[in-house]
Design a protein around this motif. Structure first.
Motif, PDB file in Angstrom:
ATOM      1  N   GLN A  47       0.825  -1.213   0.000  1.00  0.00           N
ATOM      2  CA  GLN A  47       0.000   0.000   0.000  1.00  0.00           C
ATOM      3  C   GLN A  47       0.860   1.264   0.000  1.00  0.00           C
ATOM      4  O   GLN A  47       0.546   2.237  -0.690  1.00  0.00           O
ATOM      5  N   LYS A  48       1.939   1.248   0.751  1.00  0.00           N
ATOM      6  CA  LYS A  48       2.835   2.402   0.798  1.00  0.00           C
ATOM      7  C   LYS A  48       3.465   2.644  -0.576  1.00  0.00           C
ATOM      8  O   LYS A  48       3.547   3.782  -1.044  1.00  0.00           O
ATOM      9  N   GLN A  49       3.886   1.562  -1.229  1.00  0.00           N
ATOM     10  CA  GLN A  49       4.496   1.677  -2.550  1.00  0.00           C
ATOM     11  C   GLN A  49       3.473   2.174  -3.572  1.00  0.00           C
ATOM     12  O   GLN A  49       3.782   3.024  -4.409  1.00  0.00           O
ATOM     13  N   LYS A  50       2.251   1.662  -3.484  1.00  0.00           N
ATOM     14  CA  LYS A  50       1.183   2.116  -4.388  1.00  0.00           C
ATOM     15  C   LYS A  50       0.938   3.610  -4.213  1.00  0.00           C
ATOM     16  O   LYS A  50       0.750   4.336  -5.187  1.00  0.00           O
ATOM     17  N   GLU A  63       1.148   9.082  -6.228  1.00  0.00           N
ATOM     18  CA  GLU A  63       1.543  10.492  -6.130  1.00  0.00           C
ATOM     19  C   GLU A  63       2.402  10.904  -7.324  1.00  0.00           C
ATOM     20  O   GLU A  63       2.216  11.989  -7.874  1.00  0.00           O
ATOM     21  N   GLU A  64       3.331  10.027  -7.714  1.00  0.00           N
ATOM     22  CA  GLU A  64       4.175  10.312  -8.881  1.00  0.00           C
ATOM     23  C   GLU A  64       3.333  10.437 -10.144  1.00  0.00           C
ATOM     24  O   GLU A  64       3.526  11.351 -10.943  1.00  0.00           O
ATOM     25  N   ALA A  65       2.408   9.498 -10.313  1.00  0.00           N
ATOM     26  CA  ALA A  65       1.599   9.461 -11.529  1.00  0.00           C
ATOM     27  C   ALA A  65       0.566  10.583 -11.572  1.00  0.00           C
ATOM     28  O   ALA A  65       0.186  11.034 -12.655  1.00  0.00           O
ATOM     29  N   ALA A  66       0.125  11.048 -10.423  1.00  0.00           N
ATOM     30  CA  ALA A  66      -0.893  12.100 -10.371  1.00  0.00           C
ATOM     31  C   ALA A  66      -0.405  13.381 -11.036  1.00  0.00           C
ATOM     32  O   ALA A  66      -1.206  14.149 -11.578  1.00  0.00           O
ATOM     33  N   ALA A  67       0.879  13.592 -11.026  1.00  0.00           N
ATOM     34  CA  ALA A  67       1.439  14.797 -11.638  1.00  0.00           C
ATOM     35  C   ALA A  67       1.317  14.779 -13.161  1.00  0.00           C
ATOM     36  O   ALA A  67       1.272  15.834 -13.785  1.00  0.00           O
ATOM     37  N   THR A  68       1.237  13.586 -13.747  1.00  0.00           N
ATOM     38  CA  THR A  68       1.199  13.499 -15.211  1.00  0.00           C
ATOM     39  C   THR A  68      -0.125  12.985 -15.764  1.00  0.00           C
ATOM     40  O   THR A  68      -0.503  13.352 -16.868  1.00  0.00           O
ATOM     41  N   ALA A  69      -0.815  12.143 -15.036  1.00  0.00           N
ATOM     42  CA  ALA A  69      -2.049  11.532 -15.552  1.00  0.00           C
ATOM     43  C   ALA A  69      -3.234  12.468 -15.354  1.00  0.00           C
ATOM     44  O   ALA A  69      -3.420  13.032 -14.284  1.00  0.00           O
ATOM     45  N   GLU A  86      -4.587   4.759 -12.659  1.00  0.00           N
ATOM     46  CA  GLU A  86      -4.551   3.396 -12.106  1.00  0.00           C
ATOM     47  C   GLU A  86      -3.727   2.449 -12.973  1.00  0.00           C
ATOM     48  O   GLU A  86      -3.038   1.574 -12.460  1.00  0.00           O
ATOM     49  N   LYS A  87      -3.782   2.633 -14.288  1.00  0.00           N
ATOM     50  CA  LYS A  87      -2.969   1.799 -15.181  1.00  0.00           C
ATOM     51  C   LYS A  87      -1.486   2.084 -14.975  1.00  0.00           C
ATOM     52  O   LYS A  87      -0.665   1.167 -14.977  1.00  0.00           O
ATOM     53  N   ILE A  88      -1.157   3.334 -14.790  1.00  0.00           N
ATOM     54  CA  ILE A  88       0.239   3.706 -14.541  1.00  0.00           C
ATOM     55  C   ILE A  88       0.711   3.093 -13.225  1.00  0.00           C
ATOM     56  O   ILE A  88       1.789   2.496 -13.152  1.00  0.00           O
ATOM     57  N   VAL A  89      -0.107   3.225 -12.198  1.00  0.00           N
ATOM     58  CA  VAL A  89       0.241   2.673 -10.883  1.00  0.00           C
ATOM     59  C   VAL A  89       0.391   1.156 -10.968  1.00  0.00           C
ATOM     60  O   VAL A  89       1.347   0.582 -10.441  1.00  0.00           O
ATOM     61  N   SER A  90      -0.525   0.515 -11.662  1.00  0.00           N
ATOM     62  CA  SER A  90      -0.466  -0.943 -11.813  1.00  0.00           C
ATOM     63  C   SER A  90       0.820  -1.371 -12.530  1.00  0.00           C
ATOM     64  O   SER A  90       1.497  -2.315 -12.107  1.00  0.00           O
ATOM     65  N   GLY A  91       1.168  -0.670 -13.584  1.00  0.00           N
ATOM     66  CA  GLY A  91       2.394  -0.977 -14.318  1.00  0.00           C
ATOM     67  C   GLY A  91       3.637  -0.766 -13.469  1.00  0.00           C
ATOM     68  O   GLY A  91       4.569  -1.575 -13.489  1.00  0.00           O
ATOM     69  N   LYS A  92       3.642   0.310 -12.702  1.00  0.00           N
ATOM     70  CA  LYS A  92       4.788   0.588 -11.829  1.00  0.00           C
ATOM     71  C   LYS A  92       4.890  -0.453 -10.709  1.00  0.00           C
ATOM     72  O   LYS A  92       5.990  -0.843 -10.324  1.00  0.00           O
ATOM     73  N   MET A  93       3.742  -0.906 -10.220  1.00  0.00           N
ATOM     74  CA  MET A  93       3.756  -1.943  -9.181  1.00  0.00           C
ATOM     75  C   MET A  93       4.310  -3.252  -9.736  1.00  0.00           C
ATOM     76  O   MET A  93       5.122  -3.915  -9.081  1.00  0.00           O
ATOM     77  N   ASP A  94       3.880  -3.620 -10.943  1.00  0.00           N
ATOM     78  CA  ASP A  94       4.408  -4.841 -11.561  1.00  0.00           C
ATOM     79  C   ASP A  94       5.921  -4.746 -11.732  1.00  0.00           C
ATOM     80  O   ASP A  94       6.649  -5.701 -11.462  1.00  0.00           O
ATOM     81  N   LYS A  95       6.392  -3.602 -12.168  1.00  0.00           N
ATOM     82  CA  LYS A  95       7.838  -3.389 -12.343  1.00  0.00           C
ATOM     83  C   LYS A  95       8.547  -3.484 -10.992  1.00  0.00           C
ATOM     84  O   LYS A  95       9.601  -4.119 -10.871  1.00  0.00           O
ATOM     85  N   TRP A  96       7.971  -2.878  -9.975  1.00  0.00           N
ATOM     86  CA  TRP A  96       8.565  -2.911  -8.638  1.00  0.00           C
ATOM     87  C   TRP A  96       8.627  -4.348  -8.114  1.00  0.00           C
ATOM     88  O   TRP A  96       9.660  -4.772  -7.593  1.00  0.00           O
ATOM     89  N   PHE A  97       7.527  -5.095  -8.276  1.00  0.00           N
ATOM     90  CA  PHE A  97       7.526  -6.497  -7.847  1.00  0.00           C
ATOM     91  C   PHE A  97       8.625  -7.277  -8.573  1.00  0.00           C
ATOM     92  O   PHE A  97       9.290  -8.119  -7.981  1.00  0.00           O
TER      93      PHE A  97
END
Length: 181
Positions: free
Chosen positions: A120-123, A128-134, A141-152
């Motif tokens: 949850q903290k990572q999400k 917050e990072e994606a909110a600046a651009t999306a 949510e797609k950006i966050v999901s993609g970043k989470m997959d990359k992080w995992f």
């Protein structure tokens, strides 16, 4: 279809499969060596997935130390029998896992083992990072999901790219290796 014994031997050498499995695969593929090897690989991966739920009581503890003596890892890899634990393939698996762990430094073994509060903290950080651009919430949510997959894929052992073959994840490597044991 009658299968040439030399072809069976060649397939066995390529795949490490048993004689009857190799012969059957060649019969099923009308003697096509590459198709038979692929069929055996798929069968082995399916077999490995079926073995995953079985109880494991035997295995090895293996330590890897890098040549400079400053880096290393110790792994415990379990299997069903001591016979399997003594095979070269199993020992190679243990060594490759320890080598990978020492080089890639995963934080968790499986995605499920990552604590929910860490996820949850990572999400939230990615959100917050994606909110600046999306501009749109669904894009966010797609950006966050993609970043989470990359992080995992960076912090979870089973999702990391195997250092000896970056086209495979550790999970794929283990399944392929188990299929040959």
């Amino acid at each position: 279809m009658a299968v040439d014994a030399k072809l069976v031997a060649q397939l066995r050498e390529m795949t490490g499969a048993g004689m009857m499995d190799a012969k059957k695969a060649l019969e099923e593929t009308s003697g096509d060596l590459n198709a038979a090897a692929e069929a055996l690989r798929k069968k082995g991966i399916a077999k490995a997935a079926g073995k995953a739920a079985r109880e494991t009581k035997e295995g090895l503890v293996h330590a890897y130390q890098h040549s400079n003596g400053k880096l290393g890892a110790m792994v415990e890899v379990l299997c069903e029998t001591d016979f399997v634990a003594r095979t070269e393939n199993f020992k190679e698996l243990c060594n490759d896992l320890a080598l990978h762990i020492s080089a890639a430094d995963p934080l968790y073994v499986k995605r499920e083992s990552v604590p929910e509060e860490v996820v949850q903290k990572q999400k939230e950080l990615f959100r917050e990072e994606a909110a600046a651009t999306a501009k749109l919430p669904e894009i966010l949510e797609k950006i966050v999901s993609g970043k989470m997959d990359k992080w995992f894929s960076e912090v979870v052992l089973m999702e990391q790219a195997f250092i000896k073959d970056e086209d495979k994840t550790i999970d794929e490597f283990v399944k392929e290796k188990v299929a040959t044991i």
